[in-house]
Design a protein around this motif. Sequence first.
Motif, mmCIF file in Angstrom:
data_model
loop_
_atom_site.group_PDB
_atom_site.id
_atom_site.type_symbol
_atom_site.label_atom_id
_atom_site.label_comp_id
_atom_site.label_asym_id
_atom_site.label_seq_id
_atom_site.Cartn_x
_atom_site.Cartn_y
_atom_site.Cartn_z
ATOM 1 N N ALA A 241 0.830 -1.208 0.000
ATOM 2 C CA ALA A 241 0.000 0.000 0.000
ATOM 3 C C ALA A 241 0.865 1.258 0.000
ATOM 4 O O ALA A 241 1.941 1.299 0.599
ATOM 5 N N GLY A 242 0.370 2.270 -0.700
ATOM 6 C CA GLY A 242 1.053 3.557 -0.767
ATOM 7 C C GLY A 242 1.361 3.971 -2.183
ATOM 8 O O GLY A 242 1.423 5.170 -2.486
ATOM 9 N N TRP A 243 1.536 3.012 -3.082
ATOM 10 C CA TRP A 243 1.874 3.325 -4.464
ATOM 11 C C TRP A 243 0.702 3.985 -5.182
ATOM 12 O O TRP A 243 0.896 4.700 -6.179
ATOM 13 N N GLU A 244 -0.507 3.756 -4.688
ATOM 14 C CA GLU A 244 -1.690 4.292 -5.356
ATOM 15 C C GLU A 244 -1.660 5.819 -5.477
ATOM 16 O O GLU A 244 -2.245 6.386 -6.402
ATOM 17 N N ASP A 245 -0.977 6.463 -4.555
ATOM 18 C CA ASP A 245 -0.885 7.930 -4.597
ATOM 19 C C ASP A 245 -0.045 8.417 -5.779
ATOM 20 O O ASP A 245 -0.054 9.613 -6.092
ATOM 21 N N LEU A 246 0.670 7.509 -6.423
ATOM 22 C CA LEU A 246 1.560 7.885 -7.517
ATOM 23 C C LEU A 246 0.902 7.762 -8.890
ATOM 24 O O LEU A 246 1.492 8.139 -9.896
ATOM 25 N N VAL B 293 2.591 5.560 -13.955
ATOM 26 C CA VAL B 293 3.331 6.270 -12.915
ATOM 27 C C VAL B 293 4.573 6.897 -13.537
ATOM 28 O O VAL B 293 5.032 6.490 -14.604
ATOM 29 N N SER B 294 5.098 7.887 -12.859
ATOM 30 C CA SER B 294 6.409 8.439 -13.205
ATOM 31 C C SER B 294 7.467 7.546 -12.572
ATOM 32 O O SER B 294 7.444 7.322 -11.356
ATOM 33 N N ARG B 295 8.397 7.025 -13.367
ATOM 34 C CA ARG B 295 9.446 6.188 -12.794
ATOM 35 C C ARG B 295 10.305 6.969 -11.816
ATOM 36 O O ARG B 295 10.823 6.407 -10.851
ATOM 37 N N GLU B 296 10.473 8.242 -12.053
ATOM 38 C CA GLU B 296 11.246 9.070 -11.126
ATOM 39 C C GLU B 296 10.633 9.020 -9.730
ATOM 40 O O GLU B 296 11.323 8.810 -8.723
ATOM 41 N N PHE C 24 8.119 6.839 -8.711
ATOM 42 C CA PHE C 24 7.863 5.466 -8.296
ATOM 43 C C PHE C 24 9.119 4.830 -7.699
ATOM 44 O O PHE C 24 9.081 4.234 -6.605
ATOM 45 N N ASP C 25 10.235 4.939 -8.408
ATOM 46 C CA ASP C 25 11.475 4.341 -7.917
ATOM 47 C C ASP C 25 11.932 5.000 -6.624
ATOM 48 O O ASP C 25 12.459 4.330 -5.720
ATOM 49 N N SER C 26 11.734 6.307 -6.524
ATOM 50 C CA SER C 26 12.094 7.010 -5.300
ATOM 51 C C SER C 26 11.246 6.539 -4.117
ATOM 52 O O SER C 26 11.744 6.371 -2.997
ATOM 53 N N TRP C 27 9.962 6.302 -4.374
ATOM 54 C CA TRP C 27 9.070 5.793 -3.328
ATOM 55 C C TRP C 27 9.527 4.410 -2.854
ATOM 56 O O TRP C 27 9.591 4.143 -1.639
ATOM 57 N N LEU C 28 9.864 3.527 -3.792
ATOM 58 C CA LEU C 28 10.328 2.198 -3.411
ATOM 59 C C LEU C 28 11.604 2.274 -2.573
ATOM 60 O O LEU C 28 11.753 1.545 -1.579
ATOM 61 N N LEU C 29 12.515 3.151 -2.948
ATOM 62 C CA LEU C 29 13.765 3.274 -2.210
ATOM 63 C C LEU C 29 13.517 3.860 -0.815
ATOM 64 O O LEU C 29 14.127 3.436 0.170
ATOM 65 N N THR C 30 12.606 4.815 -0.734
ATOM 66 C CA THR C 30 12.254 5.386 0.570
ATOM 67 C C THR C 30 11.663 4.317 1.485
ATOM 68 O O THR C 30 11.954 4.273 2.694
ATOM 69 N N GLU C 31 10.837 3.432 0.926
ATOM 70 C CA GLU C 31 10.261 2.340 1.716
ATOM 71 C C GLU C 31 11.346 1.387 2.202
ATOM 72 O O GLU C 31 11.266 0.870 3.316
ATOM 73 N N ALA C 32 12.362 1.149 1.384
ATOM 74 C CA ALA C 32 13.468 0.296 1.809
ATOM 75 C C ALA C 32 14.221 0.940 2.966
ATOM 76 O O ALA C 32 14.583 0.269 3.943
ATOM 77 N N ALA C 33 14.463 2.245 2.849
ATOM 78 C CA ALA C 33 15.144 2.957 3.932
ATOM 79 C C ALA C 33 14.302 2.959 5.207
ATOM 80 O O ALA C 33 14.820 2.793 6.319
ATOM 81 N N ARG C 34 12.999 3.107 5.048
ATOM 82 C CA ARG C 34 12.111 3.104 6.201
ATOM 83 C C ARG C 34 12.125 1.751 6.907
ATOM 84 O O ARG C 34 11.968 1.660 8.123
#
Length: 378
Positions: free
Chosen positions: A56-61, A91-94, A96-106
């Motif tokens: 959940a969370g990707w829907e905002d993108l 989605v914008s890959r810019e 989307f990919d940033s969101w995935l990386l932020t989730e990994a850091a979180r």
Amino acid sequence: MQYDVLICGAGPAGSTCGRLLARQGLKVAIFDRARFPRYKPCGGGLTGKAQGELEAGWEDLIEDTTREVIFYHRQERPLKITCEQPVIKMVSREKFDSWLLTEAARAGAEVRDGYRVTGVTETAGGVKVQGQDGCTWEGRFLVGADGALSLVRRSLPFKPGGTAGITLECEVPVDAGLLTSYRGQVHLSYGGIPYGYGWVFPKGDHLSVGIGSFTRRVKGLRRYFDTFCRGLGLAVPANLRCRGAVIPAADGQAGVFHTGRALLVGDAAGLVDPFSGEGIYYALRSGRLAAETIMATLAGTGEPGAYSRRLYDELLQPLHYARRIARVVYALTPVVHRLVTANPGIARRLVEVLFGRDTYPDLWQYLTRRYAIFRLAR
């Protein structure tokens, strides 16, 4: 400093793997030479299969939801397929990919973006990553998620198979009226470039327009791109920057995607659909499979070789049929387009496969039972 897992590459595959491992309490470091958010040449379409791999969370993108696919032959003779359910979400890959990386850091992964890896080595006891500043990072396992030109793949004894092609993509600004006319639609044009196609995907404030070929022997990609745009009546500003990229394509054969302490994921493993060019789902899924394999190995209930076997069973074996279909479609595009126009059910079945609601083996059986042209590729 000693890590459990070092991951080279912070795209969807690397970030997914890092998130899942860090969540289990492993000490994970993710390296990428780019500073995130970063631009990524890609249509940015999430199929149903890809969506199923996301939390959940990707829907905002989401920037657009499509229910229509329009097929062309050389930008002519359009065939529109309309679906009741959403086909693909943009989605914008810019972002989307940033969101995935932020989730990994979180989840606890240590992220080092803007950091270039210059070398990797493996021993019986672990792995080492050398960085641009001369530092050496040590770990128990290594994941190569560093794209189509993977340093990890070239440095260790993998045997992934597959081929490589090229794409050219840009974000075309258009007025609000034209953008509205493209809303909810995917435009795909075959036959205008050898062994490939052009696409138009609607985004938040622009159109993602690109063209690609599954062979690197194609020359003059910009010429093909301009012809494609003119054929659809799209005016591309002369000073608009287009970006090229190498795109791998799986051959559907079993390969070696593991060593004793390293695994290849995503584009680095060549995990891209050889017919549609979709790579996001395969990146997300392989990242998850790699994380599961590493966890099982550390727990003493698995071993790295299981990863290569799972890739073949789950991802590569179905793509063997995608490659067969691709050989027919790209070699005989005019004939295939006439066939599909006369039999729209073929296109509808293809849409169901491309966007995750049917399978390539089933489509292959459907086509070969009914049409002799596809039996030629057996």
